[in-house]
Design a protein around this motif. Sequence first.
Motif, PDB file in Angstrom:
ATOM      1  N   ARG A  18       0.800  -1.225   0.000  1.00 31.89           N
ATOM      2  CA  ARG A  18       0.000   0.000   0.000  1.00 31.89           C
ATOM      3  C   ARG A  18       0.839   1.285   0.000  1.00 31.89           C
ATOM      4  O   ARG A  18       0.385   2.329  -0.447  1.00 31.89           O
ATOM      5  CB  ARG A  18      -0.843  -0.041   1.275  1.00 31.89           C
ATOM      6  N   LEU A  46       5.478  -2.605   7.662  1.00 36.68           N
ATOM      7  CA  LEU A  46       6.307  -3.203   8.712  1.00 36.68           C
ATOM      8  C   LEU A  46       6.110  -4.713   8.828  1.00 36.68           C
ATOM      9  O   LEU A  46       7.018  -5.420   9.261  1.00 36.68           O
ATOM     10  CB  LEU A  46       5.961  -2.557  10.063  1.00 36.68           C
ATOM     11  N   ARG A 339      11.968   3.944   8.520  1.00 38.01           N
ATOM     12  CA  ARG A 339      11.460   3.064   9.575  1.00 38.01           C
ATOM     13  C   ARG A 339      10.927   1.759   8.960  1.00 38.01           C
ATOM     14  O   ARG A 339      11.231   0.678   9.432  1.00 38.01           O
ATOM     15  CB  ARG A 339      10.348   3.769  10.351  1.00 38.01           C
TER      16      ARG A 339
ATOM     17  N   GLU B  78       7.145  -4.382  19.812  1.00 35.52           N
ATOM     18  CA  GLU B  78       7.546  -2.975  19.953  1.00 35.52           C
ATOM     19  C   GLU B  78       7.672  -2.282  18.605  1.00 35.52           C
ATOM     20  O   GLU B  78       7.358  -1.088  18.470  1.00 35.52           O
ATOM     21  CB  GLU B  78       8.893  -2.871  20.698  1.00 35.52           C
ATOM     22  N   GLY B  79       8.131  -3.008  17.600  1.00 38.13           N
ATOM     23  CA  GLY B  79       8.393  -2.409  16.293  1.00 38.13           C
ATOM     24  C   GLY B  79       7.155  -1.933  15.562  1.00 38.13           C
ATOM     25  O   GLY B  79       7.262  -1.157  14.619  1.00 38.13           O
ATOM     26  N   PHE B  80       5.982  -2.413  15.961  1.00 44.47           N
ATOM     27  CA  PHE B  80       4.751  -2.064  15.239  1.00 44.47           C
ATOM     28  C   PHE B  80       4.008  -0.863  15.842  1.00 44.47           C
ATOM     29  O   PHE B  80       3.052  -0.365  15.277  1.00 44.47           O
ATOM     30  CB  PHE B  80       3.786  -3.255  15.214  1.00 44.47           C
ATOM     31  N   VAL B  81       4.416  -0.413  17.033  1.00 43.92           N
ATOM     32  CA  VAL B  81       3.696   0.634  17.760  1.00 43.92           C
ATOM     33  C   VAL B  81       3.653   1.946  16.984  1.00 43.92           C
ATOM     34  O   VAL B  81       4.664   2.336  16.395  1.00 43.92           O
ATOM     35  CB  VAL B  81       4.384   0.853  19.134  1.00 43.92           C
ATOM     36  N   PRO B  82       2.537   2.691  16.961  1.00 41.50           N
ATOM     37  CA  PRO B  82       1.241   2.276  17.498  1.00 41.50           C
ATOM     38  C   PRO B  82       0.505   1.377  16.495  1.00 41.50           C
ATOM     39  O   PRO B  82       0.601   1.604  15.294  1.00 41.50           O
ATOM     40  CB  PRO B  82       0.491   3.602  17.657  1.00 41.50           C
ATOM     41  N   GLN B  99      -4.856  -8.192  15.007  1.00 42.39           N
ATOM     42  CA  GLN B  99      -4.292  -6.881  14.693  1.00 42.39           C
ATOM     43  C   GLN B  99      -4.830  -6.429  13.334  1.00 42.39           C
ATOM     44  O   GLN B  99      -4.998  -7.241  12.429  1.00 42.39           O
ATOM     45  CB  GLN B  99      -2.767  -7.001  14.652  1.00 42.39           C
ATOM     46  N   THR B 101      -4.198  -4.219   9.881  1.00 38.58           N
ATOM     47  CA  THR B 101      -3.025  -3.786   9.130  1.00 38.58           C
ATOM     48  C   THR B 101      -3.480  -2.976   7.926  1.00 38.58           C
ATOM     49  O   THR B 101      -4.651  -3.029   7.536  1.00 38.58           O
ATOM     50  CB  THR B 101      -2.156  -4.992   8.717  1.00 38.58           C
ATOM     51  N   VAL B 103      -3.972   0.117   7.771  1.00 44.85           N
ATOM     52  CA  VAL B 103      -4.958   1.123   8.172  1.00 44.85           C
ATOM     53  C   VAL B 103      -4.232   2.300   8.830  1.00 44.85           C
ATOM     54  O   VAL B 103      -3.106   2.161   9.293  1.00 44.85           O
ATOM     55  CB  VAL B 103      -5.993   0.580   9.192  1.00 44.85           C
ATOM     56  N   ASP B 104      -4.894   3.426   8.842  1.00 40.96           N
ATOM     57  CA  ASP B 104      -4.411   4.558   9.610  1.00 40.96           C
ATOM     58  C   ASP B 104      -5.317   4.658  10.820  1.00 40.96           C
ATOM     59  O   ASP B 104      -6.494   4.306  10.742  1.00 40.96           O
ATOM     60  CB  ASP B 104      -4.502   5.830   8.764  1.00 40.96           C
ATOM     61  N   GLU B 106      -6.882   6.918  12.217  1.00 36.74           N
ATOM     62  CA  GLU B 106      -8.113   7.711  12.078  1.00 36.74           C
ATOM     63  C   GLU B 106      -9.121   7.053  11.121  1.00 36.74           C
ATOM     64  O   GLU B 106     -10.266   7.475  11.048  1.00 36.74           O
ATOM     65  CB  GLU B 106      -7.771   9.131  11.605  1.00 36.74           C
TER      66      GLU B 106
END
Lengths: 347, 142
Positions: A18, A46, A339, B78-82, B99, B101, B103-104, B106
């Motif tokens: 995406r 990620l 990142r 930890e690497g995915f936060v937030p 989880q 994925t 997505v934002d 908001e």
Amino acid sequence: MKPNREVGIIGYGAYIPRYRIRADEILRVWKSIDSIHLEEKSVPGLDEDTITMAIEAARNALKRAAIDPQEIGAVWVGSESKPYAVKPTATIVAEALGATPHTNAADWEFACKAGTEAMQAAIGFVGSGMAKYALAIGVDTAQGRPGDQLEYTASAGGAAFIIGPKEESLAYLEGSYSYVSDTPDFFRRPHQYYPQHGHRFTGEPAYFKHTYCAAQHLMEELGYTPRDYAMVVFHQPNSKFPRRVAQRLGFTEEQLKPGFLVEVIGNAYAGSSPLGFAAALDEAQPGDRILLVSFGSGAGSDALTFTATEQIVKNDDTLLRVRDYISRRREIDYGTYCRYRDNLNNH
Amino acid sequence: MARKKRKVKSMSLARHWRLQDERYKLIGRECAACGKKLFPTRDICPHCGSRDLKPYRFAGRGEIYSYSTIYQPPAGYEGFVPYTVALIRLDEGPLITAQLTDVDREGVEIGQRVEMVTRRLREYGPEGLIVYGYKFRPVLKG
């Protein structure tokens, strides 16, 4: 060359992540090139890698083929970005598809042509009668050293093709031809994260010689000229190379356009020409002949000619096409890109 | 991504391997007695008490029942936060946690249609196992 038993593609599917970073955003940070010849490139999220992308592309191919995954006799993944150095990508993909355990699974490697290499092997496997169906995937999360020319193009994505009998196919194989030599234009040594490339040396003796010769020999063998083709797809390391080789061979911009994706998704290495081919199949009408020419550094090209059948037309709005993934885009800045690509840990 | 060295124990290799059907293919159970679909896999039907349960592969579509964004993650994430975790009501009935994925923060809404994708759940450091499994994203098409 083609197998005694006629074969074709019975299903195909693509995947593009995406996220996008624009080429001018990379230029803003590095100022390392004079001019930009593409708009943006795809970036994996990620939680994405070659395995997750291969799985989604293959699921799309399976949905289009509408076959039982247990009938797939081989799951072959071509890539140069394996998540494990030792442990097959293909077993994880096969397991996720439900193709295990009575199947063959293996990973293929030949820089950016690993995908078409897997396709050729699948053609031979099905063509010899060793399997009813075989799945070949070309996919990569491409690496490019920060600041290097490659960083402007190295992207992510892939496409999957299920090879089966000609009579079930949406596009059947007319022939294929491979052309290889020991040409050290681009390579990556073990335990190195980024590849080295020979700058201008990647052009004439590498990309152009191999793509031109593979395409020319295949067309001669089949008795075709560029005018016999509706579409042509080349490996797309940048926007200049495929245009130039198309012109040299005598193809027009119109023939190149349907599968020409580099300007909006970048170069997905082993996923590049397979993605272009999937986009061309999305546009194809029955009877359209398509020439696919990959290129892998090191170096070699596979050229394949397919002709679309009546089954290319599927009136199923739930099937995801390459353009659906291209239009799904979220732009990120260079910091977010660092990142997502784990660049802070790789230096 | 977190790059802490954390070697995977042989026990967790087996545990992750045992969960592959659920994580890769959303295979749960269907009760032969009452017809209810169950996820995750169970030995006894919580609706009727039957032990006659058969494997059932869920289609992987549903809608968001509720969600929360994680800023203080458990070890390994930890690497995915937030990141956003949701309760998802599958079309076949069960409510599962996963989880989200692609997505934002908001852009997530209760009632939103989502579909299953296979993604990296976590990795045990650069030398360890990479664990793959289901996450959900907004439905792309159809």
